[in-house]
Design a protein around this motif. Structure first.
Motif, PDB file in Angstrom:
ATOM      1  N   ASP A 133       0.845  -1.195   0.000  1.00 26.17           N
ATOM      2  CA  ASP A 133       0.000   0.000   0.000  1.00 26.17           C
ATOM      3  C   ASP A 133       0.879   1.244   0.000  1.00 26.17           C
ATOM      4  O   ASP A 133       2.095   1.164   0.212  1.00 26.17           O
ATOM      5  CB  ASP A 133      -0.949  -0.020   1.200  1.00 26.17           C
ATOM      6  CG  ASP A 133      -0.202   0.061   2.515  1.00 26.17           C
ATOM      7  OD1 ASP A 133       0.316   1.147   2.832  1.00 26.17           O
ATOM      8  OD2 ASP A 133      -0.113  -0.961   3.229  1.00 26.17           O
ATOM      9  N   HIS A 134       0.262   2.408  -0.185  1.00 23.33           N
ATOM     10  CA  HIS A 134       1.048   3.622  -0.383  1.00 23.33           C
ATOM     11  C   HIS A 134       1.780   4.102   0.862  1.00 23.33           C
ATOM     12  O   HIS A 134       2.702   4.919   0.768  1.00 23.33           O
ATOM     13  CB  HIS A 134       0.177   4.745  -0.970  1.00 23.33           C
ATOM     14  CG  HIS A 134       0.906   5.571  -1.976  1.00 23.33           C
ATOM     15  ND1 HIS A 134       0.294   6.342  -2.921  1.00 23.33           N
ATOM     16  CD2 HIS A 134       2.246   5.741  -2.182  1.00 23.33           C
ATOM     17  CE1 HIS A 134       1.215   6.954  -3.651  1.00 23.33           C
ATOM     18  NE2 HIS A 134       2.405   6.605  -3.222  1.00 23.33           N
ATOM     19  N   ALA A 135       1.417   3.589   2.030  1.00 22.57           N
ATOM     20  CA  ALA A 135       2.119   4.003   3.257  1.00 22.57           C
ATOM     21  C   ALA A 135       3.594   3.594   3.224  1.00 22.57           C
ATOM     22  O   ALA A 135       4.420   4.190   3.923  1.00 22.57           O
ATOM     23  CB  ALA A 135       1.432   3.420   4.489  1.00 22.57           C
ATOM     24  N   VAL A 153       2.797  10.387  -8.134  1.00 26.71           N
ATOM     25  CA  VAL A 153       1.780  10.302  -9.189  1.00 26.71           C
ATOM     26  C   VAL A 153       0.640   9.439  -8.674  1.00 26.71           C
ATOM     27  O   VAL A 153       0.819   8.255  -8.385  1.00 26.71           O
ATOM     28  CB  VAL A 153       2.398   9.718 -10.481  1.00 26.71           C
ATOM     29  CG1 VAL A 153       1.348   9.579 -11.568  1.00 26.71           C
ATOM     30  CG2 VAL A 153       3.541  10.613 -10.959  1.00 26.71           C
ATOM     31  N   ASP A 154      -0.536  10.047  -8.537  1.00 27.28           N
ATOM     32  CA  ASP A 154      -1.614   9.398  -7.779  1.00 27.28           C
ATOM     33  C   ASP A 154      -2.930  10.089  -8.129  1.00 27.28           C
ATOM     34  O   ASP A 154      -2.947  11.299  -8.391  1.00 27.28           O
ATOM     35  CB  ASP A 154      -1.296   9.585  -6.277  1.00 27.28           C
ATOM     36  CG  ASP A 154      -2.113   8.707  -5.349  1.00 27.28           C
ATOM     37  OD1 ASP A 154      -3.250   8.338  -5.700  1.00 27.28           O
ATOM     38  OD2 ASP A 154      -1.613   8.407  -4.251  1.00 27.28           O
ATOM     39  N   ALA A 155      -4.024   9.338  -8.113  1.00 24.88           N
ATOM     40  CA  ALA A 155      -5.339   9.959  -8.275  1.00 24.88           C
ATOM     41  C   ALA A 155      -5.720  10.765  -7.038  1.00 24.88           C
ATOM     42  O   ALA A 155      -6.541  11.673  -7.110  1.00 24.88           O
ATOM     43  CB  ALA A 155      -6.401   8.892  -8.526  1.00 24.88           C
ATOM     44  N   GLU A 157      -4.708  12.777  -3.201  1.00 26.14           N
ATOM     45  CA  GLU A 157      -3.681  13.629  -2.598  1.00 26.14           C
ATOM     46  C   GLU A 157      -2.981  12.925  -1.431  1.00 26.14           C
ATOM     47  O   GLU A 157      -1.847  13.237  -1.109  1.00 26.14           O
ATOM     48  CB  GLU A 157      -4.324  14.950  -2.134  1.00 26.14           C
ATOM     49  CG  GLU A 157      -3.308  15.995  -1.732  1.00 26.14           C
ATOM     50  CD  GLU A 157      -3.942  17.332  -1.352  1.00 26.14           C
ATOM     51  OE1 GLU A 157      -5.187  17.419  -1.284  1.00 26.14           O
ATOM     52  OE2 GLU A 157      -3.184  18.283  -1.104  1.00 26.14           O
ATOM     53  N   ASP A 158      -3.654  11.984  -0.780  1.00 28.29           N
ATOM     54  CA  ASP A 158      -3.094  11.216   0.354  1.00 28.29           C
ATOM     55  C   ASP A 158      -2.597  12.145   1.460  1.00 28.29           C
ATOM     56  O   ASP A 158      -1.574  11.866   2.102  1.00 28.29           O
ATOM     57  CB  ASP A 158      -1.949  10.277  -0.105  1.00 28.29           C
ATOM     58  CG  ASP A 158      -2.437   9.127  -0.970  1.00 28.29           C
ATOM     59  OD1 ASP A 158      -3.660   9.000  -1.186  1.00 28.29           O
ATOM     60  OD2 ASP A 158      -1.583   8.342  -1.430  1.00 28.29           O
ATOM     61  N   ALA A 159      -3.330  13.235   1.685  1.00 30.12           N
ATOM     62  CA  ALA A 159      -2.847  14.253   2.629  1.00 30.12           C
ATOM     63  C   ALA A 159      -3.880  14.603   3.695  1.00 30.12           C
ATOM     64  O   ALA A 159      -3.970  15.742   4.135  1.00 30.12           O
ATOM     65  CB  ALA A 159      -2.425  15.504   1.860  1.00 30.12           C
ATOM     66  N   HIS A 168      -1.024   5.960   7.027  1.00 28.13           N
ATOM     67  CA  HIS A 168      -1.770   4.987   6.236  1.00 28.13           C
ATOM     68  C   HIS A 168      -1.848   5.528   4.814  1.00 28.13           C
ATOM     69  O   HIS A 168      -1.307   6.608   4.524  1.00 28.13           O
ATOM     70  CB  HIS A 168      -3.148   4.697   6.858  1.00 28.13           C
ATOM     71  CG  HIS A 168      -4.030   5.886   7.065  1.00 28.13           C
ATOM     72  ND1 HIS A 168      -4.540   6.633   6.024  1.00 28.13           N
ATOM     73  CD2 HIS A 168      -4.483   6.476   8.215  1.00 28.13           C
ATOM     74  CE1 HIS A 168      -5.280   7.609   6.503  1.00 28.13           C
ATOM     75  NE2 HIS A 168      -5.257   7.553   7.835  1.00 28.13           N
ATOM     76  N   ASN A 169      -2.527   4.788   3.940  1.00 29.49           N
ATOM     77  CA  ASN A 169      -2.468   5.187   2.532  1.00 29.49           C
ATOM     78  C   ASN A 169      -3.294   6.439   2.227  1.00 29.49           C
ATOM     79  O   ASN A 169      -3.245   6.933   1.112  1.00 29.49           O
ATOM     80  CB  ASN A 169      -2.819   4.014   1.601  1.00 29.49           C
ATOM     81  CG  ASN A 169      -4.199   3.450   1.870  1.00 29.49           C
ATOM     82  OD1 ASN A 169      -4.938   3.952   2.726  1.00 29.49           O
ATOM     83  ND2 ASN A 169      -4.559   2.399   1.155  1.00 29.49           N
ATOM     84  N   GLY A 170      -4.025   6.976   3.217  1.00 25.84           N
ATOM     85  CA  GLY A 170      -4.765   8.212   2.995  1.00 25.84           C
ATOM     86  C   GLY A 170      -4.040   9.454   3.517  1.00 25.84           C
ATOM     87  O   GLY A 170      -4.412  10.580   3.175  1.00 25.84           O
ATOM     88  N   ILE A 230       4.468   5.820  -7.894  1.00 26.73           N
ATOM     89  CA  ILE A 230       3.256   5.753  -8.712  1.00 26.73           C
ATOM     90  C   ILE A 230       2.194   4.928  -7.993  1.00 26.73           C
ATOM     91  O   ILE A 230       2.376   3.723  -7.770  1.00 26.73           O
ATOM     92  CB  ILE A 230       3.554   5.146 -10.098  1.00 26.73           C
ATOM     93  CG1 ILE A 230       4.513   6.044 -10.872  1.00 26.73           C
ATOM     94  CG2 ILE A 230       2.251   4.944 -10.886  1.00 26.73           C
ATOM     95  CD1 ILE A 230       4.929   5.484 -12.222  1.00 26.73           C
ATOM     96  N   ASP A 231       1.103   5.592  -7.626  1.00 27.04           N
ATOM     97  CA  ASP A 231      -0.072   4.869  -7.148  1.00 27.04           C
ATOM     98  C   ASP A 231      -0.821   4.444  -8.406  1.00 27.04           C
ATOM     99  O   ASP A 231      -1.257   5.290  -9.198  1.00 27.04           O
ATOM    100  CB  ASP A 231      -0.929   5.788  -6.274  1.00 27.04           C
ATOM    101  CG  ASP A 231      -2.077   5.052  -5.612  1.00 27.04           C
ATOM    102  OD1 ASP A 231      -2.688   4.178  -6.267  1.00 27.04           O
ATOM    103  OD2 ASP A 231      -2.376   5.376  -4.447  1.00 27.04           O
ATOM    104  N   ILE A 232      -0.966   3.145  -8.577  1.00 26.10           N
ATOM    105  CA  ILE A 232      -1.475   2.640  -9.844  1.00 26.10           C
ATOM    106  C   ILE A 232      -2.951   3.012 -10.047  1.00 26.10           C
ATOM    107  O   ILE A 232      -3.473   2.901 -11.160  1.00 26.10           O
ATOM    108  CB  ILE A 232      -1.177   1.120  -9.964  1.00 26.10           C
ATOM    109  CG1 ILE A 232      -1.113   0.672 -11.413  1.00 26.10           C
ATOM    110  CG2 ILE A 232      -2.102   0.287  -9.120  1.00 26.10           C
ATOM    111  CD1 ILE A 232      -0.019   1.323 -12.218  1.00 26.10           C
TER     112      ILE A 232
END
Ligand SMILES: [Mn+2]
Length: 307
Positions: A133-135, A153-155, A157-159, A168-170, A230-232
């Motif tokens: 996961d993105h974390a 690169v991601d759909a 913002e994860d912020a 976590h990934n958010g 890259i978040d796919i």
């Protein structure tokens, strides 16, 4: 955490199938590209899918693109019909296996990630990290050079706001914003709707909306070490749906490759290419993993550039 390199090497799980049938990573050789799997789902929130199966699903699918080695040990690469040229010609590729995730001590495993990254970079030009996961970016980035520029690169913002000690990934970008070794975070690909009162980015975090802005921002940072995360899910979920948080719209795989070609042409020196949030389930069938295997080869080629 044990820092002895040989002990660290024993901690990586050796998969029965390597990526594209490439050689197992050997500390005594040198490589253009080394793949490391990070099958973590510790940072997943709000999905019944799991990213823990990502690296193994990718490796299985990659068997239909076996790498072929010349007498001198260099790879012959692949011919890409859609590009009309060879990709990864003469590149030496290795598979270093997976970071071992310990179910009862996940933090130990996560904290070992920077050590594996540093170890593999000793003899590798481009490290390809497959999540997870993105974390994991919070940990992979710590294994790279000081002053790192993160191309994110991601759909999404994860912020969202930080809560607790670990990302976590958010909210991983909120945690990354606090790391002093990261000099800039350049985000691209954001789309969709969120409640309007979002947090303002830190001054060194830029949200880029156009290809021109992307190229300009990369050019401004070209002298610094870079990591491409890259978040796919940045791809259109109609084309690639094996993700935890699909968002309508998005890029094609070819557009994603072109974005990376643009970055390299703007002078990017990419130390690590990270691909996260691949979360296949059985009902997806084999196509997403095959798509990703092809994409990993094309993206690595784009990062490395001409031989
Ligand atoms: Mn993400």
């Amino acid at each position: 955490v044990n820092c002895d390199p040989a002990a660290l090497d024993r901690l990586r799980r050796k998969p029965s199938v390597s990526f594209c049938n490439a050689d197992r990573w050997d500390p005594l050789c040198s490589y253009d590209m080394t793949l490391l799997g990070i099958p973590s789902d510790c940072g997943m929130v709000g999905s019944s899918r799991s990213t823990a199966v990502g690296p193994s699903a990718l490796r299985s699918a990659s068997r239909i693109f076996p790498s072929v080695t010349d007498e001198d040990g260099s790879g012959i690469g692949w011919y890409d019909y859609s590009l009309g040229r060879a990709i990864l010609p003469s590149r030496r590729i290795a598979d270093a296996g997976d970071v071992q995730m310990r179910r009862y001590r996940p933090l130990d495993s996560l904290e070992e990630i920077p050590l594996h990254v540093r170890r593999l970079r000793e003899n590798t030009k481009l490290l390809v990290l497959v999540g997870g996961d993105h974390a994991i970016t919070y940990f992979t980035a710590q294994g790279l050079d000081e002053g790192l520029v993160l191309l994110f690169v991601d759909a999404h913002e994860d912020a969202t706001a930080m809560a607790g000690d670990l990302p976590h990934n958010g909210n991983v970008v909120s945690f990354l914003e606090q790391r002093s070794e990261i000099s800039a975070i350049l985000q691209f690909g954001l789309r969709g709707l969120v409640p309007h009162q979002r947090r303002q980015p830190a001054p060194h975090r830029k949200i880029l909306r156009t290809r021109e802005q992307w190229c300009e921002a990369v050019r401004e940072n070209r002298d610094r070490p870079m990591m491409l995360s890259i978040d796919i899910d940045v791809l259109d979920p109609v084309l690639f749906g094996s993700v935890a948080s699909p968002s309508p719209g998005g890029m094609t795989p070819a557009e994603l490759v072109n974005l990376v070609v643009d970055a390299r042409e703007a002078g990017a020196r990419i130390q690590a290419l990270e691909i996260v949030e691949f979360a296949p389930v059985a009902e997806d069938g084999p196509l997403p993993a095959v798509t990703l295997a092809q994409l990993v080869l094309r993206l690595a080629d784009a990062c490395l550039g001409a031989t």
